[in-house]
Design a protein around this motif. Structure first.
Motif, short mmCIF file in Angstrom:
data_model
loop_
_atom_site.label_atom_id
_atom_site.label_comp_id
_atom_site.label_asym_id
_atom_site.label_seq_id
_atom_site.Cartn_x
_atom_site.Cartn_y
_atom_site.Cartn_z
N PHE A 62 0.83 -1.21 0.00
CA PHE A 62 0.00 0.00 0.00
C PHE A 62 0.86 1.26 0.00
O PHE A 62 0.46 2.29 -0.55
CB PHE A 62 -0.94 -0.01 1.20
CG PHE A 62 -2.00 -1.07 1.12
CD1 PHE A 62 -2.94 -1.06 0.11
CD2 PHE A 62 -2.02 -2.11 2.04
CE1 PHE A 62 -3.91 -2.05 0.03
CE2 PHE A 62 -2.98 -3.10 1.96
CZ PHE A 62 -3.93 -3.08 0.95
N LEU A 63 2.05 1.18 0.58
CA LEU A 63 2.96 2.32 0.52
C LEU A 63 3.40 2.59 -0.91
O LEU A 63 3.57 3.75 -1.30
CB LEU A 63 4.19 2.06 1.41
CG LEU A 63 5.26 3.15 1.42
CD1 LEU A 63 4.68 4.49 1.84
CD2 LEU A 63 6.42 2.76 2.35
N SER A 64 3.56 1.54 -1.71
CA SER A 64 3.91 1.73 -3.12
C SER A 64 2.79 2.46 -3.86
O SER A 64 3.04 3.30 -4.73
CB SER A 64 4.22 0.39 -3.78
OG SER A 64 3.06 -0.42 -3.89
N HIS A 65 1.53 2.14 -3.52
CA HIS A 65 0.40 2.86 -4.11
C HIS A 65 0.42 4.32 -3.67
O HIS A 65 0.14 5.22 -4.49
CB HIS A 65 -0.92 2.20 -3.68
CG HIS A 65 -1.27 0.98 -4.46
ND1 HIS A 65 -2.03 1.01 -5.62
CD2 HIS A 65 -0.95 -0.32 -4.25
CE1 HIS A 65 -2.16 -0.22 -6.08
NE2 HIS A 65 -1.53 -1.04 -5.28
N LEU A 66 0.73 4.56 -2.41
CA LEU A 66 0.79 5.93 -1.90
C LEU A 66 1.87 6.73 -2.62
O LEU A 66 1.65 7.89 -2.99
CB LEU A 66 1.07 5.91 -0.39
CG LEU A 66 1.04 7.25 0.33
CD1 LEU A 66 -0.37 7.85 0.32
CD2 LEU A 66 1.54 7.11 1.77
N SER A 67 3.03 6.13 -2.84
CA SER A 67 4.12 6.81 -3.55
C SER A 67 3.73 7.12 -4.99
O SER A 67 4.01 8.21 -5.51
CB SER A 67 5.38 5.95 -3.51
OG SER A 67 5.86 5.79 -2.20
N LEU A 115 -4.88 5.62 2.67
CA LEU A 115 -4.46 5.89 4.04
C LEU A 115 -5.37 5.16 5.04
O LEU A 115 -4.91 4.68 6.08
CB LEU A 115 -4.48 7.39 4.31
CG LEU A 115 -3.39 8.21 3.62
CD1 LEU A 115 -3.62 9.71 3.84
CD2 LEU A 115 -2.00 7.82 4.12
N GLY A 116 -6.66 5.07 4.72
CA GLY A 116 -7.58 4.31 5.56
C GLY A 116 -7.26 2.83 5.58
O GLY A 116 -7.28 2.18 6.64
N VAL A 117 -6.94 2.28 4.40
CA VAL A 117 -6.58 0.87 4.30
C VAL A 117 -5.29 0.59 5.06
O VAL A 117 -5.14 -0.45 5.72
CB VAL A 117 -6.44 0.46 2.82
CG1 VAL A 117 -5.87 -0.95 2.69
CG2 VAL A 117 -7.80 0.53 2.12
N MET A 118 -4.32 1.51 4.98
CA MET A 118 -3.06 1.34 5.69
C MET A 118 -3.28 1.33 7.21
O MET A 118 -2.57 0.64 7.95
CB MET A 118 -2.08 2.44 5.29
CG MET A 118 -1.60 2.34 3.85
SD MET A 118 -0.54 3.72 3.35
CE MET A 118 0.99 3.29 4.18
N LEU A 140 -7.13 -10.05 -0.77
CA LEU A 140 -7.80 -8.94 -0.11
C LEU A 140 -7.05 -7.62 -0.34
O LEU A 140 -7.67 -6.58 -0.57
CB LEU A 140 -7.90 -9.21 1.39
CG LEU A 140 -8.55 -8.10 2.23
CD1 LEU A 140 -9.99 -7.88 1.78
CD2 LEU A 140 -8.49 -8.42 3.71
N CYS A 141 -5.72 -7.67 -0.29
CA CYS A 141 -4.92 -6.46 -0.52
C CYS A 141 -5.18 -5.90 -1.92
O CYS A 141 -5.32 -4.68 -2.10
CB CYS A 141 -3.44 -6.76 -0.34
SG CYS A 141 -2.95 -7.05 1.37
N ALA A 145 -6.91 -2.28 -2.70
CA ALA A 145 -6.23 -1.28 -3.55
C ALA A 145 -7.13 -0.87 -4.71
O ALA A 145 -7.26 0.33 -5.01
CB ALA A 145 -4.91 -1.85 -4.06
N LEU A 146 -7.76 -1.85 -5.35
CA LEU A 146 -8.66 -1.55 -6.48
C LEU A 146 -9.85 -0.71 -6.01
O LEU A 146 -10.24 0.25 -6.68
CB LEU A 146 -9.14 -2.85 -7.11
CG LEU A 146 -10.12 -2.73 -8.28
CD1 LEU A 146 -9.47 -1.96 -9.43
CD2 LEU A 146 -10.58 -4.11 -8.75
N ALA A 147 -10.41 -1.07 -4.85
CA ALA A 147 -11.54 -0.32 -4.31
C ALA A 147 -11.15 1.12 -4.01
O ALA A 147 -11.95 2.05 -4.20
CB ALA A 147 -12.06 -1.01 -3.05
N SER A 148 -9.91 1.34 -3.55
CA SER A 148 -9.44 2.69 -3.26
C SER A 148 -9.40 3.54 -4.52
O SER A 148 -9.81 4.72 -4.52
CB SER A 148 -8.05 2.63 -2.62
OG SER A 148 -8.09 1.95 -1.38
#
Length: 319
Positions: A62-67, A115-118, A140-141, A145-148
């Protein structure tokens, strides 16, 4: 007045830096440096996560998605600002304005969800350590990520669709440095109450939903940490959440000011410009610094990559 109402706006003029004489001379280089630091810093985090197998965990996924999102948020706004610094008039076409607004809202909305998922990931790791691998499995991850991303895109599509109904009656000067819903509403000449209500509701629902989830998750985390008898254990648990909490505070602090300024304080063009810079430029630049400086695993992965490159670059000697 009838002619004025029939005038179709084909471009907008940004006035965000009009109060600073020759602003392009003084601001181009700082903006360019901030943008390069943002892209390179987030790209470094993203690349390290992909290269180092020890970082192939849900938290770093999820941090990779954030970056990636931070790169996208900066790239949607800053290059256009830089181009306008090199022109006499700081303009953007009507279609480009809607496109910029769509992607900006989509990426920032997605970041709120990530950020909520993290936060949920930190809850599962600290409060349910024995069930962590089951709670945060690969399937699930991927779905989270897709839902976000869908979460942000749907919110953006709604705002952009409503913005196409706005009329500007020939007025094309935006008291801002980028295209967003609030500055467009200020220059619209038709009834925009539905748009204003949608912005208000969305700010509470799209950003407030993940924020409530974050508060709930950290309330449960804090309750679990307080049960730990070892001081070392408490510190270790807190340290795993510190970086994420700092990013959450920066993101939501800037978002709250950006989209919920009062009508009296929000009328200041200088204030709007400063807040937008913080929201779209400074926050994405700080996020990789926060995670790299406070995270031993990220620093270890960076040292490992740099170390392997030094060995590769070292010339071989023959006896």
């Amino acid at each position: 007045m009838g002619v004025r109402n029939q005038t179709r706006v084909v471009e907008f003029v940004f006035l965000g830096f009009s109060g600073i004489p020759n602003s392009h001379i003084y601001l181009f280089l700082p903006f360019l440096v901030i943008y390069l630091v943002t892209v390179l810093g987030n790209l470094m985090i993203f690349t390290l996560i992909q290269l180092d197998s020890s970082l192939h965990t849900p938290m770093y996924y999820f941090l990779s998605h954030l970056s990636f999102l931070d790169i996208c948020i900066s790239s949607v706004t800053v290059p256009k600002i830089l181009v306008n610094f090199l022109r006499q008039r700081q303009t953007i076409s009507y279609n480009q304005c809607l496109a910029q607004m769509f992607f900006l809202i989509s990426f920032t909305g997605t970041e709120a969800a990530v950020l909520g998922v993290m936060a949920y990931d930190r809850y599962a790791a600290i409060c349910k350590p024995l069930h962590y691998s089951h709670l945060m499995n690969t399937k699930l991850c991927t779905m989270l990520a897709l839902a976000s991303w869908v979460w942000g895109a749907l919110d953006s599509a709604l705002h952009t669709a409503l913005s196409t109904t706005l009329s500007f009656c020939g007025v094309n000067q935006i008291h801002h440095i980028l295209c967003d819903v609030p500055p467009l509403l200020k220059i619209a000449c038709n009834d925009a109450r539905i748009n204003e209500m949608t912005v208000r509701i969305a700010s509470y629902f799209v950003a407030g939903g993940p924020f409530f989830f974050i508060v709930l998750s950290y309330s449960l985390i804090l309750h679990s940490i307080l049960k730990i008898h070892s001081t070392t254990g408490k510190c270790k648990a807190f340290s795993t959440c510190a970086s994420h909490l700092i990013v959450v505070v920066i993101y939501y602090g800037n978002a709250l000011v950006n989209y919920n300024r009062s009508s009296t304080a929000g009328d200041s063009m200088e204030t709007a410009t400063l807040v937008s810079i913080m929201y779209c430029m400074i926050s994405p630049m700080l996020n990789p610094l926060i995670y790299s400086l406070r995270n031993k695993e990220v620093k270890g992965a960076l040292e490992k990559v740099l170390g392997s490159r030094r060995k590769t670059a070292r010339p071989h000697t023959t006896s």
